[in-house]
Design a protein around this motif. Structure first.
Motif, PDB file in Angstrom:
ATOM      1  N   GLU A 399       0.840  -1.196   0.000  1.00 26.59           N
ATOM      2  CA  GLU A 399       0.000   0.000   0.000  1.00 26.59           C
ATOM      3  C   GLU A 399       0.873   1.243   0.000  1.00 26.59           C
ATOM      4  O   GLU A 399       1.899   1.295   0.689  1.00 26.59           O
ATOM      5  CB  GLU A 399      -0.904   0.027   1.233  1.00 26.59           C
ATOM      6  CG  GLU A 399      -1.788  -1.193   1.399  1.00 26.59           C
ATOM      7  CD  GLU A 399      -2.568  -1.150   2.702  1.00 26.59           C
ATOM      8  OE1 GLU A 399      -3.046  -0.054   3.070  1.00 26.59           O
ATOM      9  OE2 GLU A 399      -2.692  -2.201   3.362  1.00 26.59           O
ATOM     10  N   SER A 400       0.448   2.245  -0.736  1.00 24.07           N
ATOM     11  CA  SER A 400       1.169   3.509  -0.792  1.00 24.07           C
ATOM     12  C   SER A 400       0.169   4.640  -0.943  1.00 24.07           C
ATOM     13  O   SER A 400      -0.714   4.577  -1.809  1.00 24.07           O
ATOM     14  CB  SER A 400       2.162   3.513  -1.959  1.00 24.07           C
ATOM     15  OG  SER A 400       2.801   4.769  -2.067  1.00 24.07           O
ATOM     16  N   GLU A 401       0.300   5.647  -0.100  1.00 23.79           N
ATOM     17  CA  GLU A 401      -0.604   6.794  -0.174  1.00 23.79           C
ATOM     18  C   GLU A 401       0.164   8.065   0.155  1.00 23.79           C
ATOM     19  O   GLU A 401       0.826   8.147   1.197  1.00 23.79           O
ATOM     20  CB  GLU A 401      -1.777   6.617   0.784  1.00 23.79           C
ATOM     21  CG  GLU A 401      -2.880   7.651   0.604  1.00 23.79           C
ATOM     22  CD  GLU A 401      -4.152   7.252   1.317  1.00 23.79           C
ATOM     23  OE1 GLU A 401      -5.120   6.861   0.636  1.00 23.79           O
ATOM     24  OE2 GLU A 401      -4.175   7.324   2.569  1.00 23.79           O
ATOM     25  N   SER A 402       0.099   9.040  -0.733  1.00 23.57           N
ATOM     26  CA  SER A 402       0.798  10.315  -0.541  1.00 23.57           C
ATOM     27  C   SER A 402      -0.200  11.455  -0.689  1.00 23.57           C
ATOM     28  O   SER A 402      -1.141  11.370  -1.489  1.00 23.57           O
ATOM     29  CB  SER A 402       1.934  10.472  -1.546  1.00 23.57           C
ATOM     30  OG  SER A 402       2.894   9.440  -1.388  1.00 23.57           O
ATOM     31  N   ARG A 403       0.054  12.545   0.052  1.00 20.87           N
ATOM     32  CA  ARG A 403      -0.893  13.666   0.063  1.00 20.87           C
ATOM     33  C   ARG A 403      -0.141  14.976   0.182  1.00 20.87           C
ATOM     34  O   ARG A 403       0.825  15.100   0.927  1.00 20.87           O
ATOM     35  CB  ARG A 403      -1.867  13.511   1.235  1.00 20.87           C
ATOM     36  CG  ARG A 403      -2.970  14.559   1.321  1.00 20.87           C
ATOM     37  CD  ARG A 403      -3.944  14.152   2.427  1.00 20.87           C
ATOM     38  NE  ARG A 403      -5.085  15.034   2.503  1.00 20.87           N
ATOM     39  CZ  ARG A 403      -5.198  16.065   3.344  1.00 20.87           C
ATOM     40  NH1 ARG A 403      -4.200  16.331   4.178  1.00 20.87           N
ATOM     41  NH2 ARG A 403      -6.278  16.815   3.366  1.00 20.87           N
ATOM     42  N   THR A 425      -4.464  13.639  -3.287  1.00 22.95           N
ATOM     43  CA  THR A 425      -4.049  12.373  -2.683  1.00 22.95           C
ATOM     44  C   THR A 425      -3.983  11.297  -3.756  1.00 22.95           C
ATOM     45  O   THR A 425      -4.921  11.147  -4.544  1.00 22.95           O
ATOM     46  CB  THR A 425      -5.036  11.926  -1.587  1.00 22.95           C
ATOM     47  OG1 THR A 425      -5.166  12.964  -0.610  1.00 22.95           O
ATOM     48  CG2 THR A 425      -4.547  10.655  -0.908  1.00 22.95           C
ATOM     49  N   THR A 426      -2.892  10.564  -3.776  1.00 26.16           N
ATOM     50  CA  THR A 426      -2.760   9.443  -4.699  1.00 26.16           C
ATOM     51  C   THR A 426      -2.573   8.161  -3.895  1.00 26.16           C
ATOM     52  O   THR A 426      -1.778   8.116  -2.942  1.00 26.16           O
ATOM     53  CB  THR A 426      -1.579   9.649  -5.666  1.00 26.16           C
ATOM     54  OG1 THR A 426      -1.452   8.496  -6.506  1.00 26.16           O
ATOM     55  CG2 THR A 426      -0.284   9.870  -4.922  1.00 26.16           C
ATOM     56  N   SER A 427      -3.339   7.121  -4.227  1.00 25.39           N
ATOM     57  CA  SER A 427      -3.321   5.850  -3.501  1.00 25.39           C
ATOM     58  C   SER A 427      -3.051   4.710  -4.471  1.00 25.39           C
ATOM     59  O   SER A 427      -3.636   4.673  -5.560  1.00 25.39           O
ATOM     60  CB  SER A 427      -4.658   5.609  -2.788  1.00 25.39           C
ATOM     61  OG  SER A 427      -5.013   6.708  -1.974  1.00 25.39           O
ATOM     62  N   VAL A 428      -2.180   3.782  -4.066  1.00 21.30           N
ATOM     63  CA  VAL A 428      -1.833   2.631  -4.908  1.00 21.30           C
ATOM     64  C   VAL A 428      -1.853   1.378  -4.040  1.00 21.30           C
ATOM     65  O   VAL A 428      -1.281   1.356  -2.946  1.00 21.30           O
ATOM     66  CB  VAL A 428      -0.450   2.801  -5.557  1.00 21.30           C
ATOM     67  CG1 VAL A 428      -0.092   1.557  -6.367  1.00 21.30           C
ATOM     68  CG2 VAL A 428      -0.410   4.040  -6.440  1.00 21.30           C
ATOM     69  N   LEU A 429      -2.522   0.328  -4.532  1.00 15.37           N
ATOM     70  CA  LEU A 429      -2.559  -0.970  -3.867  1.00 15.37           C
ATOM     71  C   LEU A 429      -2.108  -2.037  -4.855  1.00 15.37           C
ATOM     72  O   LEU A 429      -2.632  -2.129  -5.967  1.00 15.37           O
ATOM     73  CB  LEU A 429      -3.974  -1.282  -3.377  1.00 15.37           C
ATOM     74  CG  LEU A 429      -4.211  -2.687  -2.798  1.00 15.37           C
ATOM     75  CD1 LEU A 429      -3.371  -2.915  -1.546  1.00 15.37           C
ATOM     76  CD2 LEU A 429      -5.691  -2.902  -2.493  1.00 15.37           C
TER      77      LEU A 429
END
Length: 727
Positions: A399-403, A425-429
């Motif tokens: 999981e990766s989430e940046s804001r 916000t960008t989220s990657v699973l």
């Protein structure tokens, strides 16, 4: 039932006992307890002022005001001191000195006007730092202060209606509230969301407990700068601005069923250098307790070992015209896989690694305008494996989430505060299957552009205070727009007593999880890319009062009405295959009453709360229509009694919960239970070293109970903690 007590003959226990005997016989007990010494509120013509640094001149003691304008300073020696304030790039001192003695804490309110510091009269009746602060927009703050906390449950026990859902087999702790699942409750650390992209839930075990300074609780659906409002509420664990003095502390904790815990805490501050705080926590728990199984036989819990390491840091400083705040944590844990004791795979395990870092730069351009830029990132790796079960698996999820966010605050018009925020916000699973690569989840993502705005009005008329406000957010996610909003108002009377009324309306949503939209790990499960967001409409009102009558009293009564729609449930779709669908709705009603009493001098504190709630399934044409929602108690009673006298503190708390159904047709239920914990401690001082020894008994009455079906909780257990602090 045989009780496992590993310390009885161990070397660690003998060493610990020797230290305690030494402390009792030879330590100086005078003025040794960690105590509140100076506190007050910083206000100006527009109301409370936050982010004001209040410093005790010529010492290392300082504090920063919260949203309510209050500051708290602990453990300062007796003497005369002058306070100074850093605000709006200006440092100003109070005109007179205050005297700190061995008696009650001194209250010093500070009024800011045209860059001049004026002090209000000194009061001897201090408000406890554990008191609940109403901050508008349905936000309540629970200050931890110097309270001893050893678990997430002890941190949250002051919030009425919190339903802790713990999985002892996996060392995981989740919470639910207001008739919604754990994935409907937003969990934040310093305003940064930590809910999993895989499950939607937040494992509270990863929170560095010793770092928490206060807890902010946002009512269900309330929109704020961090998110669009959790359907069941938002809980923010605040750690920054927690440094009170230069100190170094180390603690050791031992307990039943193989419990071991170690903690190191460093706090340092210096003019020009800033403030730094670092914490390391290490925990190990065998969980090899005995229980009565489904057939009435006595068994020992298997595959329940849980161990973790937590690392926390924070740094804050004023650089030129800017204020810098950085904080973050690392969590590394390994434990058994959650599951019932029936059919439990004894070789299954899970591993989690989490890194969360964030910071913000803020600048006050004038008394009316300030701007803040925030950056944060979170990375989490989770691995599940079992090579000996009927269906082997070895899967890993990344999981990766940046804001990034730009926040501005305006006080251009007197009594009117306007805030705005623009964030991305960008989220990657990513899912990896080491045994069946073709069934791996693959890599999926989501981008969220968000615009937030709020306006608040505050007006004082003699002994009356009127507050009104609203906040709105617009999210654009994958070319679709979603919105949330809330409105609130309060009316407060302050004279010999304080009494108030608050009311609010909130409308919010929860986006479907990435796994729900794209899942393909299991041949028995199908994804559903057409899922709609879950939504809620909530109305709440509260009446509260605070007064002095042979002590300090605080009473409150709150009613809450929430309508959930398009709830996502996994339903059978094709043969034996399941898929998530928007088929359910539910109604939630609750009434909560709480009473807090402190005798003069605050030697004894008593807190009681009762929450009656009803969560009803409204999915029509189903056998569970108008049945109770699973795992939601019909009532929760809590009672806490604390006695603090000089260097000794004694306390007990009780949690009384009703039955909870775990089938949607309400044909099976978990029994009601009453859990009692008790503890005592002693604090003493030997020159510059402060020693705290705490002893606690959990599940004092040794009841058998479950929070999840076929997952028994531990019986009676004993816990010791020794903390040495050098300041």
């Amino acid at each position: 039932m045989k009780l496992i007590f590993p310390l009885r003959t161990s070397r660690s226990f003998l060493i610990l006992l020797s230290i305690v005997i030494y402390l009792i016989l030879f330590c100086d007990y005078s003025n040794s307890q960690t105590a509140l010494k100076i506190f007050g509120q910083v206000i100006d013509s527009n109301g409370p002022v936050s982010e004001v640094v209040v410093n005790v001149e010529n010492t290392v003691f300082l504090a920063t005001t919260g949203r309510d304008g209050y500051y708290y300073i602990y453990d300062i020696p007796a003497g005369e001191y002058r306070l100074s304030c850093w605000f709006d790039n200006v440092t100003a001192s109070t005109a007179d000195k205050i005297t700190v003695g061995s008696g009650p804490p001194v209250r010093r309110d500070i009024f800011l006007e045209n860059n001049i510091v004026n002090t209000a009269p000194v009061y001897s009746d201090a408000v406890s730092p554990a008191a609940i602060d109403h901050q508008g927009f349905n936000v309540k703050t629970y200050n931890i202060g110097s309270k001893h906390v050893e678990s997430i449950e002890s941190l949250l026990k002051d919030i009425p209606g919190i339903n802790v859902v713990s999985s002892p087999a996996a060392g995981e702790v989740y919470i639910s509230t207001s008739g919604i699942r754990p994935d409907g409750v937003n969990i934040l650390i310093d305003g940064r969301k930590i809910n999993s992209l895989l499950t939607g839930r937040a494992d509270l075990n990863q929170i560095p407990i010793k770092a928490v300074a206060k807890i902010e609780y946002f009512s269900p659906g309330v929109t704020n700068t961090a998110n669009s409002g959790g359907l069941g509420g938002t809980i923010n664990f605040v750690t920054v601005n927690a440094v009170q003095s230069n100190s170094y502390a180390v603690s050791v904790q031992k307990g039943s069923y193989g419990e071991e815990g170690y903690n190191t805490d460093i706090e340092y501050q210096k003019t020009g250098f800033g403030r730094i705080k670092a914490i390391w926590e290490k925990n190990f728990l065998k969980n090899n307790y005995q229980y009565t199984d489904y057939y009435g036989d006595t068994q020992t819990r298997e595959n329940a070992v849980a161990k973790n390491n937590k690392y926390y840091f924070s740094y804050s400083n004023s650089i030129a015209d800017y204020y810098l705040n950085l904080s973050g944590y690392i969590y590394n844990g390994e434990n058994g896989v959650p599951g019932p004791i029936i059919g439990l795979p004894v070789d299954a395990s899970s591993q989690k690694e989490t890194i969360s870092v964030g910071g913000d730069f803020s600048r006050h351009f004038s008394k009316a305008v300030d701007v803040k830029v925030s950056l944060s990132t979170l990375k989490r790796d989770t691995r599940y494996k079992d090579f000996n079960s009927f269906i082997q698996y070895d899967t890993k999820y990344l999981e990766s989430e940046s804001r990034i966010a730009l926040h501005s605050n305006y006080n251009v018009v007197k009594r009117l505060n306007i805030s705005s925020q623009l964030s991305y916000t960008t989220s990657v699973l990513e899912g990896i299957d080491n045994i069946r690569p073709a069934q791996a989840l693959g890599k999926i993502g989501r981008n969220d552009f968000r615009l937030y705005g709020s306006a608040g009005y505050n007006h004082h008329i003699s002994v009356f205070s009127i507050q009104a406000g609203s906040s709105h957010s617009l999210n654009r996610v994958d070319n679709k727009n979603f919105s949330a909003s809330n409105f609130s108002a309060s009316f407060v009377y302050t004279q010999s007593i304080t009494a108030g009324l608050t009311a609010s309306f909130a409308r919010s949503f929860r986006l479907p999880g990435l796994a729900e939209l794209h899942w393909q790990e299991d041949v028995f499960v199908m994804p559903n890319p057409d899922l709609k967001p879950e939504t809620s409409n909530s109305i709440s009102t509260e009446i509260f009062s605070a007064f002095n009558l042979a002590g300090k009293w605080r009473l409150s009564l709150e009613y809450r009405d929430i309508r959930y729609n398009d709830l996502i449930y996994w339903r059978r779709s094709q043969g034996i295959k399941y898929k998530p669908v928007n088929v359910s709705a539910s109604d939630f009603y609750s009434a909560a009453a709480s009473v807090s009493y402190k005798i003069p001098g605050e030697i004894i504190e008593i807190d009681f709360s009762r929450v009656n709630s009803t969560a009803i399934n409204k999915e029509k044409n189903q056998p569970y229509y108008r049945k109770y929602i699973t795992f939601q108690p019909l009532y929760i009673n809590t009672l806490s009694i604390k006695i603090n006298y000089r260097n000794i503190h004694v306390g007990a708390d009780m949690l009384d919960s009703s039955q909870r159904y775990f089938t949607e047709e309400n044909t099976k239920q978990l029994d009601p239970y009453t859990l009692v914990n008790a503890g005592a401690g002693v604090c003493c001082k030997l020159k510059s070293v402060i020693a705290n020894f705490d002893f606690k008994v959990k599940n004092l009455t040794n009841i058998e109970y479950e929070l999840l079906e076929y997952q028994p909780m531990p019986p009676r257990s004993y816990h010791f903690c020794l903390t040495l602090k050098l300041s």
